[in-house]
Enzyme design. Structure first.
Site, PDB file in Angstrom:
ATOM      1  N   ASN A 278       0.852  -1.200   0.000  1.00 49.86           N
ATOM      2  CA  ASN A 278       0.000   0.000   0.000  1.00 49.86           C
ATOM      3  C   ASN A 278       0.880   1.240   0.000  1.00 49.86           C
ATOM      4  OD1 ASN A 278       0.500   0.879   2.840  1.00 49.86           O
ATOM      5  ND2 ASN A 278      -0.331  -1.166   3.216  1.00 49.86           N
ATOM      6  N   ASP A 346      -4.017  -6.554   4.825  1.00 51.35           N
ATOM      7  CA  ASP A 346      -5.034  -7.381   5.487  1.00 51.35           C
ATOM      8  C   ASP A 346      -4.990  -8.838   5.039  1.00 51.35           C
ATOM      9  OD1 ASP A 346      -6.203  -5.442   7.169  1.00 51.35           O
ATOM     10  OD2 ASP A 346      -7.091  -4.501   5.399  1.00 51.35           O
ATOM     11  N   LYS A 364       9.660 -17.280 -10.221  1.00 53.74           N
ATOM     12  CA  LYS A 364       8.820 -16.232 -10.798  1.00 53.74           C
ATOM     13  C   LYS A 364       7.689 -16.890 -11.607  1.00 53.74           C
ATOM     14  CE  LYS A 364       8.980 -12.389 -13.988  1.00 53.74           C
ATOM     15  NZ  LYS A 364       9.575 -12.001 -15.232  1.00 53.74           N
ATOM     16  N   ASP A 381      -4.675  -9.472  12.888  1.00 56.17           N
ATOM     17  CA  ASP A 381      -4.837  -8.047  13.212  1.00 56.17           C
ATOM     18  C   ASP A 381      -3.996  -7.780  14.464  1.00 56.17           C
ATOM     19  OD1 ASP A 381      -5.766  -5.581  14.298  1.00 56.17           O
ATOM     20  OD2 ASP A 381      -7.467  -5.732  12.922  1.00 56.17           O
ATOM     21  N   LYS A 417     -12.001  -3.170  18.138  1.00 56.48           N
ATOM     22  CA  LYS A 417     -10.626  -3.586  18.461  1.00 56.48           C
ATOM     23  C   LYS A 417     -10.312  -3.385  19.946  1.00 56.48           C
ATOM     24  CE  LYS A 417      -9.024  -2.681  13.745  1.00 56.48           C
ATOM     25  NZ  LYS A 417      -7.911  -3.161  12.931  1.00 56.48           N
TER      26      LYS A 417
END
Ligand code: CTP
Length: 476
Positions: A278, A346, A364, A381, A417
């Site tokens: 990300n 995630d 690969k 998490d 959480k």
């Protein structure tokens, strides 16, 4: 010393001060209670006082400062306002602060090093290549010694040099070689100040944690009018001193407190060449690590792959995948505080052929005519697991990256959480990842505060203040 309450009465009382400063009366009442005006508001208070011809000497920090013993390096640049820095020197000299002064070549066209030396009763530094200074106090020593480097007046030129890493004289070299807090008090022609180049440099420097004492608006010596006037020397003095006091007051707040901070992105490998990740840069987590380290904490920073310089902290652990970040974070427990700012992947991504033909994950993956599909496996998490474990740190803080329903989603993460605080931000339209500024909301069980847009460094500072409040209230 008279108290702030008296000053506010002289200014017409809580209601009028609040109205004049466009703030809530309860904020002014708090100042009265705490007998302190926050440094950001001192400028406004000084303006109110000067309008009413109230002598501020008895009320504002300068009187408290005689016992203050920080270290300041003042850099004087060349401009019509250079002479006003002499008043800044005079005010600092009234305290116990250790002051060194550097003058640029241009500054010496307006005032002389001899004048500065006589006022400061100390050698004024002017030369990068002085054989004598190189032995006694070279530029690196000058850069490392102070708590604060104040550049006053700061010209468009020094801003441009600092923003672009140019080190071609003593002043600019010191600025580049320093870890100290840098504060610039700009003074220049309004067109120069508003020039896009100067404004871009200004934004760049704020983003890097440089502080500014904004120039005043008004008539300039050059005959023009606008923003660019050198702020009142007294205002500069008050600002710098409040900064030193703030830094000192917070310096040992978290002494020997153990804090784990996760930061940056994680990477999920698809094969030895490709991965999914990300856009997190790690800037916010690193700023938090740096702030808590400055406040004396034992900081363990667990970071995914990033391209920014690592902050000074007790322990840095580099990881790649979410699983690795999870394991390393668990291995650092117990701790007093956990702050999860990492953008953790995630899912693990498991590539498969639509034909179910086996894939050798060591090599690969080759293109062929068969479609590649991905099976996902949930990653642990980290934040939630630790918050719900019996090794839960006393304070657990998370971040919430959202593109819609920012507050509602953050609140639901806070609850699900089981954490104490969550910093919520809107990451849509690429406005946060990799940037130096952010606009966040801070939520706990009962409240949601909206913070103004500010540098990530400033968010780190304010978050540390918030955590300190909880830390002391809960007596953790
Ligand atoms: N977090 C974590 N481990 C994960 C996922 C998230 O520790 N596997 C932490 C992040 O560091 C952050 C908080 O949980 O402090 C929220 O992360 P965010 O990415 O905003 O949300 P998610 O929990 O991943 O949920 P979603 O992606 O559905 O918004």
């Amino acid at each position: 010393m008279n108290n702030i309450s008296q000053l506010i009465s002289l200014l017409g009382g809580t209601g009028l001060v609040a109205k004049n400063l466009n703030i809530k009366p309860s904020t002014v009442s708090n100042w009265r209670k705490l007998n302190k005006i926050p440094k950001k508001k001192i400028h406004n208070i000084l303006s109110l006082c000067s309008g009413l011809k109230i002598n501020t000497e008895d009320f504002l920090p300068s009187k408290d400062l005689n016992n203050e013993n920080g270290k300041i390096l003042l850099i004087i640049c060349g401009g019509i306002a250079s002479y006003k820095s002499l008043e800044v020197i005079r005010l600092i000299k009234k305290t116990n602060i250790d002051l060194d002064v550097v003058m640029t070549k241009s500054a010496q066209k307006f005032i002389t090093p001899l004048l500065v030396t006589s006022l400061n009763e100390k050698k004024c530094y002017i030369d990068l290549f002085s054989v004598e200074d190189e032995i006694k106090m070279n530029h690196i020593m000058l850069a490392r010694k102070p708590d604060i480097i104040l550049v006053a007046p700061a010209t468009a030129n020094i801003m441009a040099k600092l923003a672009n890493g140019i080190a071609d004289d003593l002043a600019s070299t010191i600025l580049l070689a320093s870890f100290s807090q840098i504060i610039l008090a700009p003074s220049m022609n309004p067109v120069m100040w508003n020039n896009l180049a100067t404004q871009e440099n200004y934004q760049k420097l704020i983003g890097r944690g440089v502080e500014f004492i904004e120039p005043d608006v008004g008539d300039m010596a050059c005959g023009e009018n606008g923003a660019g006037r050198f702020p009142e020397p007294k205002m500069i003095f008050e600002n710098v001193i409040s900064n030193i006091i703030d830094r000192k007051n917070t310096a040992n707040q978290f002494k020997d407190v153990s804090i784990i901070i996760t930061a940056g992105p994680t990477i999920e490998n698809i094969d030895p060449v490709r991965f999914v990740s990300n856009k997190s840069s790690g800037k916010q987590g690193f700023a938090i690590a740096s702030e808590f380290s400055r406040r004396g904490a034992q900081v363990t920073l667990i970071t995914g792959p990033v391209n920014i310089p690592v902050p000074k902290c007790t322990n840095i652990i580099h990881v790649i995948s979410a699983q690795e970040m999870f394991e390393k974070t668990m291995s650092q427990l117990p701790a007093d505080i956990l702050i999860c700012s990492a953008a953790v992947a995630d899912w693990k991504m498991i590539p498969e052929r639509s034909s179910k033909e086996k894939i050798n994950h060591e090599n690969k993956i080759k293109k062929n005519n068969q479609k590649l599909v991905f099976k996902t496996i949930n990653n642990p998490d980290i934040l939630s697991t630790i918050a719900k474990s019996n090794l839960r740190p006393g304070i657990v803080v998370g971040f919430s990256a959202e593109t819609n329903d920012v507050i509602r989603n953050a609140k639901s993460k806070l609850i699900s959480k089981e954490i104490d605080l969550i910093v919520a931000n809107d990451v849509s339209d690429d406005k946060v990842f990799g940037k130096d500024f952010n606009k966040v909301f801070l939520l706990d069980e009962n409240n949601c505060e909206e913070w103004s847009k500010q540098s990530k460094k400033s968010i780190a500072f304010n978050l540390a203040n918030k955590i300190y409040k909880i830390f002391t209230t809960n007596n953790i």
